[in-house]
Motif scaffolding. Structure first.
Motif, short mmCIF file in Angstrom:
data_model
loop_
_atom_site.label_atom_id
_atom_site.label_comp_id
_atom_site.label_asym_id
_atom_site.label_seq_id
_atom_site.Cartn_x
_atom_site.Cartn_y
_atom_site.Cartn_z
N GLU A 15 29.70 -4.20 32.51
CA GLU A 15 30.04 -5.33 31.66
C GLU A 15 29.56 -5.10 30.22
O GLU A 15 30.30 -5.35 29.27
N MET A 16 28.35 -4.61 30.07
CA MET A 16 27.84 -4.32 28.73
C MET A 16 28.62 -3.18 28.08
O MET A 16 28.80 -3.16 26.86
N GLY A 17 29.08 -2.25 28.89
CA GLY A 17 29.77 -1.07 28.36
C GLY A 17 31.00 -1.40 27.54
O GLY A 17 31.34 -0.67 26.60
N GLN A 18 31.65 -2.50 27.88
CA GLN A 18 32.85 -2.87 27.11
C GLN A 18 32.50 -3.32 25.70
O GLN A 18 33.39 -3.46 24.84
N TYR A 19 31.19 -3.53 25.45
CA TYR A 19 30.75 -3.94 24.13
C TYR A 19 30.07 -2.81 23.36
O TYR A 19 29.59 -3.01 22.25
N PHE A 20 30.03 -1.63 23.97
CA PHE A 20 29.52 -0.45 23.25
C PHE A 20 30.57 0.01 22.25
O PHE A 20 31.76 -0.28 22.38
N ASN A 21 30.13 0.77 21.27
CA ASN A 21 31.07 1.29 20.27
C ASN A 21 32.11 2.19 20.90
O ASN A 21 31.85 2.86 21.91
N GLU A 22 33.27 2.21 20.33
CA GLU A 22 34.35 3.05 20.84
C GLU A 22 33.93 4.52 20.80
O GLU A 22 33.37 4.98 19.81
N GLY A 23 34.17 5.24 21.89
CA GLY A 23 33.79 6.65 21.95
C GLY A 23 32.30 6.87 22.06
O GLY A 23 31.79 7.92 21.65
N PHE A 24 31.58 5.91 22.64
CA PHE A 24 30.11 6.02 22.69
C PHE A 24 29.65 7.26 23.45
O PHE A 24 28.58 7.80 23.18
N GLY A 25 30.45 7.74 24.41
CA GLY A 25 30.05 8.91 25.18
C GLY A 25 29.92 10.16 24.34
O GLY A 25 29.19 11.09 24.70
N ALA A 26 30.60 10.18 23.19
CA ALA A 26 30.52 11.32 22.28
C ALA A 26 29.74 10.99 21.02
O ALA A 26 29.73 11.77 20.06
N THR A 27 29.06 9.84 21.01
CA THR A 27 28.28 9.41 19.85
C THR A 27 26.85 9.90 19.99
O THR A 27 26.20 9.64 21.01
N ASP A 28 26.36 10.60 18.98
CA ASP A 28 25.00 11.12 19.06
C ASP A 28 23.99 10.13 18.48
O ASP A 28 24.34 9.06 17.99
N TYR A 29 22.75 10.52 18.56
CA TYR A 29 21.62 9.66 18.16
C TYR A 29 21.76 9.20 16.71
O TYR A 29 21.67 8.00 16.41
N ALA A 30 21.95 10.15 15.80
CA ALA A 30 22.00 9.82 14.37
C ALA A 30 23.19 8.93 14.04
O ALA A 30 23.08 8.01 13.23
N THR A 31 24.32 9.19 14.69
CA THR A 31 25.52 8.40 14.41
C THR A 31 25.36 6.97 14.89
O THR A 31 25.74 6.02 14.19
N ALA A 32 24.81 6.79 16.09
CA ALA A 32 24.60 5.45 16.63
C ALA A 32 23.67 4.64 15.72
O ALA A 32 23.92 3.46 15.44
N GLN A 33 22.63 5.29 15.24
CA GLN A 33 21.68 4.61 14.36
C GLN A 33 22.30 4.27 13.02
O GLN A 33 22.12 3.15 12.51
N SER A 34 23.03 5.20 12.45
CA SER A 34 23.64 4.94 11.14
C SER A 34 24.72 3.87 11.23
O SER A 34 24.91 3.09 10.29
N MET A 35 25.43 3.81 12.36
CA MET A 35 26.40 2.73 12.55
C MET A 35 25.72 1.38 12.41
O MET A 35 26.22 0.47 11.74
N PHE A 36 24.58 1.24 13.06
CA PHE A 36 23.85 -0.02 13.00
C PHE A 36 23.35 -0.31 11.59
O PHE A 36 23.54 -1.40 11.04
N LEU A 37 22.69 0.66 10.99
CA LEU A 37 22.11 0.45 9.66
C LEU A 37 23.17 0.25 8.59
O LEU A 37 22.90 -0.39 7.56
N ASP A 38 24.37 0.76 8.82
CA ASP A 38 25.47 0.58 7.88
C ASP A 38 26.25 -0.70 8.14
O ASP A 38 27.26 -0.97 7.47
N GLY A 39 25.81 -1.49 9.11
CA GLY A 39 26.48 -2.75 9.41
C GLY A 39 27.75 -2.62 10.20
O GLY A 39 28.55 -3.57 10.28
N LYS A 40 27.97 -1.46 10.83
CA LYS A 40 29.19 -1.25 11.62
C LYS A 40 29.02 -1.66 13.08
O LYS A 40 29.98 -1.62 13.84
N SER A 41 27.80 -1.98 13.46
CA SER A 41 27.54 -2.58 14.77
C SER A 41 26.47 -3.63 14.58
O SER A 41 25.68 -3.58 13.64
N ALA A 42 26.42 -4.58 15.51
CA ALA A 42 25.50 -5.70 15.34
C ALA A 42 24.14 -5.47 15.99
O ALA A 42 23.15 -6.10 15.60
N MET A 43 24.08 -4.56 16.99
CA MET A 43 22.84 -4.34 17.72
C MET A 43 22.67 -2.85 18.05
O MET A 43 23.64 -2.11 18.11
#
Length: 430
Positions: A247-275
């Motif tokens: 259920e939570m997985g449907q709220y993960f960023n698109e392509g999360f399986g190929a998203t690395d540590y730095a990208t996930a963090q920068s998405m958040f800090l850049d306001g592209k994800s909420a959590m």
């Protein structure tokens, strides 16, 4: 643990040569030549990170105090899987280094059963150092029988960071319960906002979500029983955990399986994800946005049937140091005691949370965020969510982590996932 490990080969202190590699011989470990004692430490810590810097300084200081008659070789191997493979190869070839980095996991237990590691709990107690540490930092390093063969160099809490501006825009508040968390995610998704960014490449962040409901319901009892073959992933608790990930997985960023540590963090800090779920080791990265009032954090939400408390969540003291029982001589013991006496204040001075109780250095200005999280850590409960990868055998853990990506993306059913884990446990659990 969490554990992001980015590393290359480095040399610590006075040493300019590398520690022994796969072709090393036992004579090179804790060797003494021309009156100089050399200790080898095989590690997987981030190069030039806080631990590296502090241990470098301590090793230099200790070597100087010993009149140059002591030195340490440290070899840091690229990533965690490569490190573990090399470590296993060395040990299988009877070339175990003097000091190694290892979790209190099934492989570590194998080494203990073979009498290869020093009883760290006994060492601390015999030398009056056990109470120098925060109890939870040491408890994290223990096996389920209470024995302890690894020494912590770090101490962390994990939390979910959230974008305050996005939350305010949609009249959202930090969730207190899992149901509220899911509702927050639904609201964000319905408004075109990516609720959560996730590092799927490293797998462990997704595995944390699987552990959340079982921890609230049973503490670590479920994962311990699952590991031992006394519980099933297909049980009610296990299936609820898998359903939560899906259920939570449907709220993960698109392509999360190929998203690395730095990208996930920068998405958040850049306001592209909420959590974004991560630990206090990223205080430095979060600092500016926090001071600007853009972000904040909340800890693991509760459930109606929770047996753990609000102040109990994922707390860890990371990868531990373990010591070769065959080469743990008086000089090595003396160095370890020197580390314990000097590490806490130096490590805290790097704006890190020390596993060793210490006063904060007066010459360092600590941020409000650091002091707030340090206060949180001082007030955590007795129970803590211990990462599942420290419990499971390596084969089952790989099966779980790889297939969690399929489960969270909706490409695998809950029943198939649970069956796969149960089959692996049946095959690999002792």
């Amino acid at each position: 643990m969490k554990k992001r490990l980015v590393s290359i080969v480095l040399v610590l202190g006075m040493v300019t040569g590398l520690a022994a590699g796969c072709g090393s011989t036992k004579e090179e470990n804790s060797a003494e030549e021309d009156g100089v004692t050399t200790v080898t430490w095989m590690t997987s810590r981030p190069v030039d990170g806080a631990i590296d810097q502090v241990m470098r300084q301590i090793a230099d200081d200790y070597s100087e105090e010993q009149g140059g008659k002591w030195k340490i070789n440290i070899e840091t191997t690229a990533d965690r899987p490569s490190y573990l493979q090399k470590l296993r190869t060395l040990i299988a070839g009877d070339n175990m280094p003097d000091i190694i980095d290892i979790d209190a996991d099934p492989y570590c237990q194998e080494l203990v059963d073979q009498g290869m590691l020093v009883d760290v709990k006994k060492f601390l107690e015999d030398n009056g150092k056990y109470d120098d540490y925060y109890p939870t930092a040491l408890k994290y390093q223990e096996f389920t029988d209470g024995s302890m063969y690894t020494l912590p160099l770090e101490y962390h809490v994990e939390m979910t960071w959230y974008n305050k501006e996005i939350f305010d825009q949609y009249n959202l508040t930090p969730p207190k319960t899992m149901d509220e968390w899911l509702q927050v995610c639904r609201t964000l998704s319905e408004n075109g906002i990516t609720p959560i960014s996730v590092d799927g490449v490293d797998r462990w962040p997704v595995q944390r979500y699987l552990a959340m409901l079982p921890f609230r319901e049973t503490g670590n009892e479920f994962i311990i029983n699952l590991r031992d073959g006394k519980e099933k992933m297909s049980s009610e608790t296990g299936k609820k955990a898998a359903e939560f990930v899906q259920e939570m997985g449907q709220y993960f960023n698109e392509g999360f399986g190929a998203t690395d540590y730095a990208t996930a963090q920068s998405m958040f800090l850049d306001g592209k994800s909420a959590m974004y779920y991560i630990g206090d080791w990223e205080i430095a990265a979060m600092q500016d946005a926090y001071e600007q009032g853009k972000i904040d954090y909340f800890y693991l939400p509760m459930t109606d049937d929770a047996t753990t408390k609000e102040n109990e969540f994922c707390v860890n003291s990371g990868i531990g140091m373990a010591f070769n029982a065959e080469t743990f001589d008086e000089k090595t013991k003396d160095f370890v005691l020197y580390v314990i006496d000097n590490y806490g204040k130096l490590y805290a001075g790097k704006q890190q949370m020390s596993p060793i109780k210490t006063d904060l250095p007066d010459d360092v200005e600590f941020s409000d965020l650091y002091l707030r999280i340090r206060d949180d850590m001082e007030n955590t409960g007795e129970n803590f969510l211990k990462p599942w990868d420290t419990y499971l055998d390596s084969d089952t853990n790989t099966v779980m982590q790889d297939n969690l990506l399929l489960l969270a993306s909706g490409d695998m059913s809950v029943d198939d996932f649970c069956t796969m884990i149960d089959d692996s446990i049946a095959q690999n659990a002792k």
